[in-house]
Structure formats: structure tokens, C-alpha cells
Enzyme design. Structure first.
Site, mmCIF file in Angstrom:
data_model
loop_
_atom_site.group_PDB
_atom_site.id
_atom_site.type_symbol
_atom_site.label_atom_id
_atom_site.label_comp_id
_atom_site.label_asym_id
_atom_site.label_seq_id
_atom_site.Cartn_x
_atom_site.Cartn_y
_atom_site.Cartn_z
ATOM 1 N N THR A 44 0.812 -1.283 -0.094
ATOM 2 C CA THR A 44 0.060 0.026 0.131
ATOM 3 C C THR A 44 0.807 1.255 0.046
ATOM 4 O OG1 THR A 44 -1.446 -1.512 1.317
ATOM 5 C CG2 THR A 44 -2.002 1.245 1.120
ATOM 6 N N LYS B 19 9.165 1.096 11.748
ATOM 7 C CA LYS B 19 9.559 1.491 13.238
ATOM 8 C C LYS B 19 10.066 0.233 14.165
ATOM 9 C CE LYS B 19 5.092 0.540 12.122
ATOM 10 N NZ LYS B 19 4.346 1.137 11.116
ATOM 11 N N VAL C 62 6.785 7.057 12.558
ATOM 12 C CA VAL C 62 6.054 7.512 13.706
ATOM 13 C C VAL C 62 5.056 8.519 13.292
ATOM 14 C CG1 VAL C 62 6.025 8.484 15.846
ATOM 15 C CG2 VAL C 62 8.127 7.260 15.190
ATOM 16 N N GLY D 294 2.615 8.329 11.333
ATOM 17 C CA GLY D 294 1.992 8.704 9.760
ATOM 18 C C GLY D 294 2.853 9.961 9.131
ATOM 19 N N ILE E 101 2.464 12.837 10.096
ATOM 20 C CA ILE E 101 2.754 13.965 11.184
ATOM 21 C C ILE E 101 4.306 14.210 11.155
ATOM 22 C CG2 ILE E 101 2.584 15.082 13.406
ATOM 23 C CD1 ILE E 101 0.116 13.335 13.895
ATOM 24 N N GLU F 64 -1.395 -3.174 10.590
ATOM 25 C CA GLU F 64 -0.396 -4.009 10.044
ATOM 26 C C GLU F 64 -0.760 -5.478 9.500
ATOM 27 O OE1 GLU F 64 2.777 -2.735 10.640
ATOM 28 O OE2 GLU F 64 1.592 -0.945 10.884
ATOM 29 N N LYS G 67 6.927 3.069 18.143
ATOM 30 C CA LYS G 67 6.789 4.313 17.844
ATOM 31 C C LYS G 67 7.257 5.291 19.139
ATOM 32 C CE LYS G 67 3.216 3.685 14.388
ATOM 33 N NZ LYS G 67 2.046 3.812 13.929
ATOM 34 N N GLY H 40 -2.215 4.799 6.687
ATOM 35 C CA GLY H 40 -2.928 4.593 5.300
ATOM 36 C C GLY H 40 -1.917 5.143 4.415
#
Ligand code: HSE
Length: 437
Positions: free
Chosen positions: A14, A107, A134, A136, A138, A192, A207, A304
């Protein structure tokens, strides 16, 4: 214009497919921003024939990601294979040793081998970027590593797993079962490969261990994290939390205490009025408390393909913009060799408020016995409420206690005592309360 940056990507699931798509769709914009083109010159994945909805026909195919990592055809190796050991570890190590920059979203790999890999990267003068590992999309790694120099962090905590937050949000909003919400999170591509990693807290712990190192300058110590997942959170807990003015979130918390660093992952009651309680669905949030800055809260998409690809592409672009000969920021904010040994605070010394839900036999003296056990352990109660347990259990009652600040050791002893008294008709539930504004 400078020469194109040659990117090799290992792993086309993905996230990998999203990275290829973003690099292609945003090619002109990225070239303008970086002053050079970013070209995917090589790829590696398990199944060459699979249709991923992206064009990889112009990239050289490698069956073996480790061979790709050491290839002279690339400047940057992007590791999106996953897994703490095996091909992910070997390929990242091979790339760094060959003097290639590395971008990874892994991670688990960093939690286990991050410091050793950082030492190689720093010795070789290459970048090891891991923003996507960590929270996604951000940009919390850059924020902590580069934008907070001089600040002493006292606590960092956050919602670091989109799958768990999605499940808890939907369970609360729609009264749906845990299993139905998990299936939906998997369908949407948040979870996951093995979803127990999400729901039992391992993903959050990995994370958190990285954030702890950035916050406190210690060597990563993922094995020292106290961990509880969300699989035993029931509708009864969610409803009781709501009635008391709390919401349940799976938090990762790292905190400096007098006896060392506390690292813990567990379902947590946060006041409904707090900012972190408003973080819903797959959104992640990280709160960082420091002496100079006060409290900073970053929130955004945490899982995602697109969210993760945004961070990976940002990391690749940073490498494209870096200039040879310039010193790179150390991987964990300080030179890896200077990271301090981790000093662990014992979980039994944890201080805080607690929510305790007890299902008891409905008989005289139970309430008093519970109160006695609390008093014997010097636990001061903020509230104690009794409910009928439900339509099928006429002889049972639910007792909900909220404590003032006490210790983990006291709560464990008190609950053990109540259990020994023989008044409970079901397993006791204990959920820690976290201070949050
Ligand atoms: N499974 C993870 C999550 C994906 O749900 O947040 C990003 O690490």
C-alpha cells in the site's frame, strides 16, 4: 540543474505503491522544490507480475532487495518491506554501508536496530530518515529532532496507532463490536499485516521508543515498555468513561520521573474536554511538554498509504535538497554514540489517577469491603458509583471507582484484596487516567 536523485524502492505494498504514485504525479512540483528530478530507477518486491495501479516499467527490477540496496544505480534506498529483522534489516544495513542514504517507514526495525544503524549512517555521512515510522504523515521526527533544540522535554504522549484510535472511535460513536471495527480498519488499509501488532500495543510501543529517544537523549529501549492493548476494552468501559467525563484512548506515554524514564502503552482515560480526546478515527496526535515551549500538540493522518507516502516523499525530498559536504543532523537528534543508557522507572511506582470497574455480587457489605481495601492502601477516592450490571444479571452490580492520584502498586494491591474477598463475579477492569488539557 543538478543531476537527478536516483531512488530505489524495496516493498511495493500500500505505502510503496503510494510513494511511486506521488513521485510520479508530483514530479514537476518536486523537481521545482528540490532543484533536481527525483527518479525511481529501481524497485524490488515479492511479486513482479502483480498490478499495483502504478507504472514501474521504467525502473530496474530486483528480486533481491539487498542487491538493490547495494546497487550503484541508486542514491537513496527506500525501505518499505517491514519487519524488524531479515531483509529489511539486512538491506538497510547494506545500503548505509555502501554509502547510500536511507529512508524507512519501519518502526519495528528502528526500535530494535535504530541506534546501531544510526551509528553506521553517521560514520558514513549519509542520512537515515524515518519520518513515516512514527505517526504517519505528522512531521513529529523533524519537529523533535530539529526544531526544539534547547528544550528539555518532561513528557511526550500520543495517539500513535490509527487502527486502535479508529476502533475506539467507532465503538464509542456507533456501539459497534471490537471485531467489526477491526475488520473495517483492515479493509481500509490502516492495520499492520498482523493486526495483533496494532491492537496489543506493539506498534505504538515501537513508535514510542523512538520518540522517547528523541525526547530524552537515551538509547532506544523498546523492550522496557510497559504494554497493554485495547482488546479487553468493552462497551461497559466506554459507557462508564463517558458518564464520568472521560474518553478512552490507547496512548503511548514517555515521562521523566525521579526514578528514571517511564515508557508505557495502555488504554487511557483522558478528560473529554482535552484536546487529545477530540482526536478521532485514524488521526494520530503527539503532545510534547517542554520547559521552554510548554505544550505542543501535533495531529494529523497517522496511517494509510497517502499519509505514510507524504512523509516518505518528504524524507526523499530532504535528501534531494541536501548538499554533499554539509553536516547532516544526527539521526536521533544527538550523535548516536552519545545517546545515554536508558534508566527505567518501575511501573509499580507510576503515580496517577485510576478508573476501576468492578462487577460484584449484589449483597450487603460489598461496598464497604471495597472502600476498606482502598483505605487500607491509602487510596483516596474521587468518586464511587454503583450501577445495575445489566438486564441478565439481577444479582450483580457494577461499582465504578475513580481515584485521586495514587500509585500503581497501591491499586494493584487493593484490587488483589477485593478479588480475594470473593465479592467479584467478573474480572476487574483497571484503566489509568492521564493528565491532559
Ligand atoms: N498500523 C499502523 C496504524 C500503521 O494503524 O497506525 C502506521 O504505522
Amino acid at each position: 540543474m543538478a543531476e537527478a536523485l536516483r531512488v530505489g524502492i524495496a516493498g511495493l505494498g500500500t505505502v510503496g505503491a503510494s510513494v511511486v504514485r506521488v513521485l510520479s504525479e508530483k514530479s514537476a512540483e518536486l523537481t521545482r522544490q528540490c532543484g533536481r528530478e527525483l527518479v525511481v530507477t529501481a524497485v524490488s518486491a515479492r511479486d513482479r507480475a502483480r498490478d499495483r495501479g502504478v507504472d514501474i516499467s521504467r525502473s530496474r527490477w530486483f528480486d533481491d532487495p539487498i542487491e538493490l540496496a547495494g546497487s550503484a544505480d541508486i542514491d537513496v534506498f527506500v525501505e518499505l518491506l517491514g519487519g524488524e529483522d531479515g531483509a529489511a534489516h539486512e538491506s538497510v544495513k547494506a545500503a548505509l554501508e555502501a554509502g547510500r542514504h536511507v529512508v524507512t517507514a519501519n518502526k519495528a526495525l528502528l526500535a530494535k536496530h535504530g541506534v546501531a544503524l544510526a551509528e553506521i549512517a553517521e560514520e558514513k555521512g549519509v542520512l537515515l530518515n524515518y519520518e513515516a515510522a512514527v505517526a504517519g504523515g505528522i512531521p513529529v521526527i523533524k519537529t523533535m529532532r530539529e526544531a526544539m533544540a534547547g528544550n528539555s522535554v518532561t513528557r511526550v504522549f500520543g495517539i500513535l496507532n490509527g487502527t486502535c484510535n479508529y476502533i475506539l472511535t467507532r465503538m464509542e460513536a456507533e456501539g459497534l463490536s471490537f471485531d467489526a471495527c477491526l475488520r473495517e480498519a483492515q479493509r481500509l488499509g490502516y492495520a499492520e499485516a498482523d493486526p495483533t501488532f496494532d491492537i496489543e500495543g506493539h506498534d505504538t510501543a515501537h513508535k514510542l521508543s523512538i520518540l522517547t529517544s528523541l525526547a530524552f537523549g537515551n538509547r532506544i529501549a523498546a523492550d522496557s515498555i510497559y504494554m497493554e492493548g485495547i482488546s479487553n476494552i468493552s462497551q461497559a468501559d466506554i459507557r462508564a468513561a463517558g458518564e464520568l467525563g472521560y474518553r478512552i484512548k490507547l496512548l503511548g506515554v514517555a515521562q521523566k520521573t525521579e526514578s528514571g524514564i517511564e515508557q508505557r502503552v495502555h488504554p487511557t482515560m483522558v478528560p473529554t474536554s482535552s484536546v487529545i480526546a477530540q482526536v478521532h478515527g485514524v488521526t494520530n496526535a503527539v503532545a510534547i511538554e517542554t520547559d521552554i515551549l510548554g505544550e505542543l500538540l501535533l495531529s494529523g493522518p497517522g496511517a494509510g498509504g497517502n499519509a505514510t507516502a507524504s512523509a516518505v516523499v518528504g524524507d526523499i525530498a530532504d535528501i534531494a535538497k541536501s548538499r554533499p559536504g554539509f553536516q547532516h543532523a544526527p539521526v536521533f537528534g544527538r550523535p548516536a554514540r552519545e545517546l545515554r543508557p536508558y534508566k527505567k522507572a518501575q511501573m509499580r511506582s507510576h503515580a496517577g489517577g485510576y478508573f476501576i470497574r468492578l462487577t460484584v455480587h449484589d449483597r450487603i457489605g460489598v461496598f464497604a469491603a471495597i472502600a476498606r481495601r482502598m483505605a487500607d492502601n491509602e487510596i483516596s477516592l474521587e468518586s464511587i458509583v454503583q450501577h445495575a450490571a445489566g438486564p441478565d444479571a439481577a444479582d450483580q452490580k457494577t461499582v465504578i471507582l475513580v481515584t485521586h492520584e495514587t500509585t500503581e502498586a497501591a491499586v494493584r494491591k487493593a484490587v488483589e484484596g477485593v478479588t480475594q474477598d470473593g465479592h467479584l463475579s467478573d474480572k476487574p477492569q483497571v484503566i489509568r487516567i492521564e493528565r491532559a488539557e
